[in-house]
Design a protein around this motif. Structure first.
Motif, short mmCIF file in Angstrom:
data_model
loop_
_atom_site.label_atom_id
_atom_site.label_comp_id
_atom_site.label_asym_id
_atom_site.label_seq_id
_atom_site.Cartn_x
_atom_site.Cartn_y
_atom_site.Cartn_z
N VAL A 24 4.78 2.87 -33.00
CA VAL A 24 5.54 3.34 -33.97
C VAL A 24 6.06 2.09 -34.92
N ILE A 25 5.96 2.12 -36.38
CA ILE A 25 6.39 1.28 -37.07
C ILE A 25 7.82 1.69 -37.90
N GLU A 26 8.06 2.79 -37.86
CA GLU A 26 9.23 3.39 -38.52
C GLU A 26 9.79 4.62 -38.01
N ILE A 27 10.93 4.65 -37.57
CA ILE A 27 11.57 5.64 -37.03
C ILE A 27 12.98 6.20 -37.71
N ALA A 28 13.15 7.33 -38.05
CA ALA A 28 14.46 7.86 -38.57
C ALA A 28 15.01 8.88 -37.45
N VAL A 29 16.21 9.07 -37.46
CA VAL A 29 16.90 9.85 -36.78
C VAL A 29 18.05 10.62 -37.76
N VAL A 30 17.95 12.01 -37.74
CA VAL A 30 19.08 12.73 -38.35
C VAL A 30 19.66 13.61 -37.45
N HIS A 31 21.08 13.41 -37.55
CA HIS A 31 21.97 14.39 -36.62
C HIS A 31 22.34 15.59 -37.49
N THR A 32 22.35 17.08 -36.61
CA THR A 32 22.81 17.94 -37.43
C THR A 32 23.80 18.57 -36.21
N ASP A 33 24.68 19.28 -36.59
CA ASP A 33 25.60 20.18 -35.83
C ASP A 33 24.93 21.38 -35.24
N GLU A 34 25.60 22.10 -34.46
CA GLU A 34 24.82 23.67 -34.02
C GLU A 34 24.46 24.47 -34.85
N ASN A 35 25.33 24.17 -36.21
CA ASN A 35 24.63 25.09 -37.53
C ASN A 35 23.60 24.51 -38.37
N GLY A 36 23.14 23.14 -37.95
CA GLY A 36 22.17 22.74 -38.79
C GLY A 36 22.67 21.90 -40.06
N THR A 37 23.95 21.81 -40.02
CA THR A 37 24.61 20.79 -41.05
C THR A 37 24.42 19.31 -40.64
N ILE A 38 23.89 18.62 -41.50
CA ILE A 38 23.63 17.04 -41.34
C ILE A 38 24.93 16.28 -41.33
N THR A 39 24.96 15.71 -40.08
CA THR A 39 26.05 14.90 -39.87
C THR A 39 26.13 13.45 -39.67
N GLY A 40 24.84 12.93 -39.92
CA GLY A 40 24.41 11.55 -39.88
C GLY A 40 23.29 11.15 -39.88
N GLU A 41 22.78 10.15 -40.24
CA GLU A 41 21.22 9.60 -40.20
C GLU A 41 21.00 8.26 -40.34
N TRP A 42 19.98 7.68 -39.61
CA TRP A 42 19.77 6.22 -39.22
C TRP A 42 18.37 6.17 -39.30
N GLU A 43 17.78 4.77 -40.00
CA GLU A 43 16.50 4.68 -39.79
C GLU A 43 16.27 3.31 -39.79
N THR A 44 15.14 2.71 -39.41
CA THR A 44 14.86 1.36 -39.25
C THR A 44 13.13 1.18 -39.04
N LEU A 45 12.60 0.04 -39.59
CA LEU A 45 11.39 -0.25 -39.46
C LEU A 45 11.34 -0.85 -37.90
N VAL A 46 10.12 -0.81 -37.64
CA VAL A 46 9.72 -1.28 -36.10
C VAL A 46 8.69 -2.42 -36.11
N ASN A 47 8.85 -3.50 -35.44
CA ASN A 47 7.73 -4.22 -35.48
C ASN A 47 6.76 -4.02 -34.27
N PRO A 48 5.58 -3.57 -34.68
CA PRO A 48 4.65 -3.11 -33.43
C PRO A 48 3.83 -4.20 -32.68
N GLN A 49 4.19 -5.14 -33.42
CA GLN A 49 3.38 -6.56 -32.73
C GLN A 49 1.96 -6.30 -32.62
N ARG A 50 1.32 -5.83 -33.85
CA ARG A 50 -0.05 -5.73 -33.89
C ARG A 50 -0.17 -5.15 -35.47
#
Length: 408
Positions: A24-50
């Motif tokens: 993995v070299i990049e990951i994003a996580v988006v939270h939604t509530d039980e109705n599918g409404t977005i409540t938060g989001e985060w992202e980062t690059l990831v050093n794969p060491q290759r």
């Protein structure tokens, strides 16, 4: 009352195979509530060491990943973001497979019973005939998808798609998955979340010109010996007329260590360019190739156009390089016949073909980096491969594939 809801995930990876060396070299996580409404989001690059893999697909350079955390560095953070939620992805088999492989290298294995939903598979029943791609599914709900193959963009669009699915179906289907997620046992966290370490795309120090990283010193504490050492390193870094991010950092670190201030470094860059021009004029002719070469060096060293023009001015062939030591003469680095070189990364030509060409030119090609190696040729001069890391540790120059033309 339903639980916290869903965690929509998207990954960019070095390749397609979780069972091999792809990471993995990049990951994003988006939270939604039980109705599918977005409540938060985060992202980062990831050093794969290759190697970073298909840069033309994901648009991520090795230089962008130097400051990024490894997956192990963010494993606890991800557990904090995923625990108690339903994992959602478009083509979830791919994303979950990579997450399981990455978590498997840490003390936090991905729970086998963590419920997962795939918006691609759900599309067959919820929007029949719409196609399987994320773009096709989003189009069915008029969800914009610009800059695809960026993890947060794709995760955000997938989260909106999830919201469209939830709004158009019976909520009990979704609530049942949320209830299951609440009963999954995740491993305890070893520390509180440290998401301040996450590095979003575009936030890397790689975008800062290296000259600006050299400290402004008043007064400058360097002298001729320090200047010679800095110029010698500069010459080595410019072998392939490219300053990689690793080389830029090394130059800035050495300048600061030697007490060379930014103003002095700027003056040394101008002197270096002038010396290079003197060498180019030594035969009485400045070819178009040499002009382009000088212009490239001026751009890398941030030499103003007016000073480049002055460096290009005709001079007598007999003029010698103005320098206090021969070690500072531009082009001092040479690769003699029989020198040992190593290749790393996916080149534009087959590896066997390049090795044959180097052997025919009188060089020895080794499979591993040792202190006997004179040069490492990399598909990306900022390669994160083990060979590149070892070469930098030994002080072996790392150059791009384009430098092969000079060698051959």
């Amino acid at each position: 009352m339903p639980g916290p809801g869903f965690a929509v995930v998207d990954l960019e990876t070095t390749g397609l195979f979780t069972g091999g060396h792809d990471r993995v070299i990049e990951i994003a996580v988006v939270h939604t509530d039980e109705n599918g409404t977005i409540t938060g989001e985060w992202e980062t690059l990831v050093n794969p060491q290759r190697h970073v893999g298909a840069e033309h697909v994901h648009g991520i350079r090795a230089a962008d990943l130097i400051d990024a955390p490894t997956f192990a560095d963010i494993a606890d953070d991800l557990v904090d973001l995923l625990a108690g939620r339903v994992l959602v992805a478009h083509n979830a088999r791919f994303d979950r497979g990579f997450l399981a492989a990455e978590f498997g290298r840490t003390p936090h294995p991905l729970p086998d019973d963590a419920p997962t939903l795939c918006t691609m598979q759900l599309a067959r029943d919820l929007i029949p005939g719409a196609g399987r791609s994320l773009a096709d599914c989003c189009a069915a709900f008029d969800i914009p998808l610009d800059n695809a193959h960026r993890a947060l963009v794709d995760a955000h669009a997938t989260a909106e798609l999830l919201g469209g699915y939830i709004a158009s179906t019976d909520r009990e289907f979704w609530y049942a998955r949320i209830d299951r997620a609440l009963n999954v046992g995740w491993p305890p966290l070893s520390h509180l979340s440290r998401r301040e370490r996450w590095v979003a795309r575009g936030a890397s120090a790689a975008s800062v010109p290296f000259l600006q990283r050299i400290a402004e010193r008043l007064p400058d504490v360097s002298g001729p010996a320090e200047h010679i050492e800095y110029l010698a390193l500069l010459d080595r870094c410019l072998i392939d007329r490219h300053l990689s991010e690793h080389e830029s950092r090394q130059l800035a670190a050495v300048a600061n260590e030697l007490g060379i201030g930014r103003d002095t470094a700027t003056r040394l860059h101008v002197e270096y360019l002038d010396q290079l021009a003197t060498v180019a004029w030594s035969d009485g002719v400045l070819s178009a190739t040499e002009v382009a070469d000088l212009a490239a060096v001026a751009a890398l060293l941030q030499v103003p156009d007016a000073l480049l023009t002055a460096a290009l001015a005709p001079r007598e062939p007999a003029e010698t390089v103005s320098t206090t030591d021969a070690a500072t003469t531009p082009g001092a680095f040479t690769l003699p016949p029989g020198a040992m070189v190593v290749l790393t990364g996916e080149m534009s030509r087959p590896r066997a073909e390049l090795e044959s060409a180097l052997t025919a030119a009188g060089y020895r090609v080794a499979g591993a980096v040792s202190k006997k190696v004179s040069l490492l040729i990399a598909a990306d001069p900022d390669s994160l491969s083990g060979k590149a890391r070892k070469a930098r540790e030994y002080g072996i120059p790392v150059v791009g594939e384009s430098h092969l033309a000079r060698l051959l």
